[in-house]
Design an enzyme around this catalytic site. Structure first.
Site, PDB file in Angstrom:
ATOM      1  N   HIS A  72      -8.262  39.859  24.891  1.00  0.00           N
ATOM      2  CA  HIS A  72      -6.830  40.119  24.718  1.00  0.00           C
ATOM      3  C   HIS A  72      -6.030  38.913  25.190  1.00  0.00           C
ATOM      4  CE1 HIS A  72      -6.497  44.747  24.180  1.00  0.00           C
ATOM      5  NE2 HIS A  72      -7.477  44.232  23.472  1.00  0.00           N
ATOM      6  N   TYR A 201       2.677  48.308  28.374  1.00  0.00           N
ATOM      7  CA  TYR A 201       3.185  48.845  29.636  1.00  0.00           C
ATOM      8  C   TYR A 201       4.641  49.240  29.392  1.00  0.00           C
ATOM      9  CZ  TYR A 201      -0.835  46.851  32.173  1.00  0.00           C
ATOM     10  OH  TYR A 201      -2.093  46.555  32.642  1.00  0.00           O
ATOM     11  N   PRO A 293      -3.106  50.873  40.136  1.00  0.00           N
ATOM     12  CA  PRO A 293      -3.788  50.327  38.955  1.00  0.00           C
ATOM     13  C   PRO A 293      -2.903  49.553  37.972  1.00  0.00           C
ATOM     14  CG  PRO A 293      -3.526  52.701  38.747  1.00  0.00           C
ATOM     15  CD  PRO A 293      -3.054  52.335  40.117  1.00  0.00           C
ATOM     16  N   LYS A 297      -6.233  45.220  38.881  1.00  0.00           N
ATOM     17  CA  LYS A 297      -6.866  44.243  39.773  1.00  0.00           C
ATOM     18  C   LYS A 297      -8.077  44.761  40.553  1.00  0.00           C
ATOM     19  CE  LYS A 297      -4.583  40.525  39.101  1.00  0.00           C
ATOM     20  NZ  LYS A 297      -5.085  40.327  37.745  1.00  0.00           N
ATOM     21  N   TYR A 385      -1.779  38.138  36.072  1.00  0.00           N
ATOM     22  CA  TYR A 385      -2.536  39.132  35.298  1.00  0.00           C
ATOM     23  C   TYR A 385      -3.898  38.578  34.886  1.00  0.00           C
ATOM     24  CZ  TYR A 385      -3.099  43.261  32.340  1.00  0.00           C
ATOM     25  OH  TYR A 385      -3.547  44.443  31.798  1.00  0.00           O
TER      26      TYR A 385
HETATM   27  C1  PHB Z   1      -7.447  51.004  31.658  1.00  0.00           C
HETATM   28  O1  PHB Z   1      -7.757  50.632  30.504  1.00  0.00           O
HETATM   29  O2  PHB Z   1      -7.996  51.963  32.185  1.00  0.00           O
HETATM   30  C2  PHB Z   1      -6.392  50.268  32.395  1.00  0.00           C
HETATM   31  C3  PHB Z   1      -5.835  49.128  31.840  1.00  0.00           C
HETATM   32  C4  PHB Z   1      -4.831  48.451  32.508  1.00  0.00           C
HETATM   33  C5  PHB Z   1      -4.392  48.905  33.734  1.00  0.00           C
HETATM   34  C6  PHB Z   1      -4.958  50.031  34.308  1.00  0.00           C
HETATM   35  C7  PHB Z   1      -5.953  50.724  33.632  1.00  0.00           C
HETATM   36  O3  PHB Z   1      -3.389  48.233  34.361  1.00  0.00           O
END
Ligand code: PHB
Ligand code: APR
Length: 391
Positions: A72, A201, A293, A297, A385
């Site tokens: 990605h 997000y 989450p 990280k 990130y």
């Molecule tokens: C996930 O795919 O479970 C996931 C992805 C990004 C995040 C948290 C969880 O920031």
């Protein structure tokens, strides 16, 4: 039984550490309290930083990740029906992340360990670490109904937030730092292709939402819910309706729906235990730190810790110098606190606290507007990130 490194816990931290040590010619024994099926099915996040991908490859554990992982090159930030893409390679000199679930990383490492590595015992519960600051610390454990002792040169507690290893450090020598958040994530897995090819997000007045994925045909989505929510309170229809609202845009983007195969609630906390070492006992991964989450990280920090330990122990064997082992805790904590800061920033920028004031809302929008209009602000997000350096 006797070994050089006794490892408690077969999550990503313990499994990768065993693999790294094995490649360096250092023997270890892994004790895991759960059974193999449980460890291989536990749902966790799935974003691997560039540095994590490089480490797994170098450890000879990247074959399936390279085949099935999805590279990605950015994420999308959404708020007030608008969307903004953050382009990682353009902002970081070519860095990206890989979507490959933590459960898959664990499956790959377990298979390798059982084939090529030292002993890995499932349903072997560590009860206590004894004499951590002596020359030969011990792990007392129970396996197949019998109590035994594993004598070690070093013990690494990779036993997660609920583990026993850190209890062996005298309380007066430790400090913990914590922030609990008054909300949680309801996560679902659904048999439907992801509605966007990168993670989304979203900040919304009704709360945060995240669109992620496990494969081109399986979506992983999250909704901010009140702390203490029971996943069963949410019908499948209610989950989809809420997600659709929070992701809504002014263009023709649509959320695809499909059968939900799993639903669970994850609490949210920031937590750090200092120091990460006492004598010959070292802590790694969730045993020493938890991040909320939103920054993806957790797994990447665990990888950083065990790489640092494996390097330090190899250095000790090759040169006799304790220098890197002595530097373990401060070295790891520098990176940990940067990840704590970033995870906290992402969390507070995107979630709506139950007691949020109109001022708080305006500040969140100003932070998002800044990201959409300033290359400097975007670069900061992209660097964090895609990952902080391992050194
Ligand atoms: C996930 O795919 O479970 C996931 C992805 C990004 C995040 C948290 C969880 O920031
Ligand atoms: N004896 C043996 N094993 C134990 C004990 C014990 N007393 N206590 C806990 N364990 C095991 C757990 O069953 C688990 O398999 O330790 C393992 C810890 O693994 P994780 O919780 O996955 O922690 P870690 O390896 O540090 O990985 C960090 O996991 O929580 C996520 O987001 C986090 O992605 C990050 C990653």
């Amino acid at each position: 039984m006797r070994t050089t490194v006794g490892i408690i816990g077969a999550g990503p931290a313990g499994l990768l550490l065993a693999r790294l040590l094995n490649r360096a010619g250092i023997d270890s024994v892994v004790l895991e309290s759960r059974d193999r099926a449980y460890v291989e099915q536990r749902q966790r996040a799935g974003i691997l930083e560039q540095g994590t991908v490089d480490v797994l490859r170098a450890a000879g554990a990247g074959e399936r990740m390279d085949r099935e992982g999805l590279r990605h090159d950015g994420i999308e930030l959404r708020h007030d029906r608008t969307r903004h893409r953050v382009d990682f390679p353009a902002l970081t000199g070519g860095r990206s992340v890989t979507v490959y679930a933590q459960t898959e990383v664990c499956k790959d490492l377990i298979a390798l360990q059982l084939k090529e590595g030292g002993p890995l015992f499932f349903e072997a519960e560590a009860l206590a670490v004894e004499d951590p600051d002596g020359d030969s610390p011990r792990i007392r454990y129970r396996h197949q109904g019998r109590e035994s002792v594993l004598h070690c040169d070093y013990v690494v507690g990779c036993d997660g937030f609920w583990g026993v290893a850190r209890r062996a450090i005298p309380e007066e020598l430790t400090r913990t730092f914590e922030r609990a958040y008054p909300f949680a994530w309801l996560g679902i897995l659904a048999d439907v292709p992801p509605s966007h090819d990168e993670l989304v997000y979203a900040r919304h007045d009704r709360g945060f939402a995240l669109l992620s994925m496990r494969s081109p045909s399986v979506s992983r989505l999250y909704l901010q819910v009140p702390d203490g929510t029971d996943a069963e309170e949410w019908s499948d229809d209610a989950v989809w309706a809420e997600l659709a609202q929070r992701f809504e845009t002014d263009d023709d983007w649509r959320l695809e729906r499909g059968p939900i195969t799993q639903k669970s609630v994850t609490p949210m906390r920031s937590w750090v235990h200092e120091p990460m070492r006492h004598g010959r006992l070292f802590l790694a991964g969730d045993a020493a730190h938890i991040v909320p989450p939103a920054g993806a990280k957790g797994l990447n920090l665990a990888v950083g810790d065990v790489v640092t330990f494996a390097r330090a122990l190899t250095h000790r064997r090759d040169t006799g110098s304790e220098e890197l082992l002595d530097a373990y805790s401060p070295t790891c904590l520098r990176r940990v606190w940067q990840a704590e800061r970033f995870s906290y920033d992402m969390t507070t920028m995107l979630h709506r606290a139950p007691d949020a004031t109109p001022f708080d809302d305006r500040i969140q929008r100003a932070r998002l507007a800044r990201l959409a209009s300033s290359r400097a602000a975007e670069t900061e997000l992209a660097q964090a990130y895609t990952g902080f350096p391992l050194d």
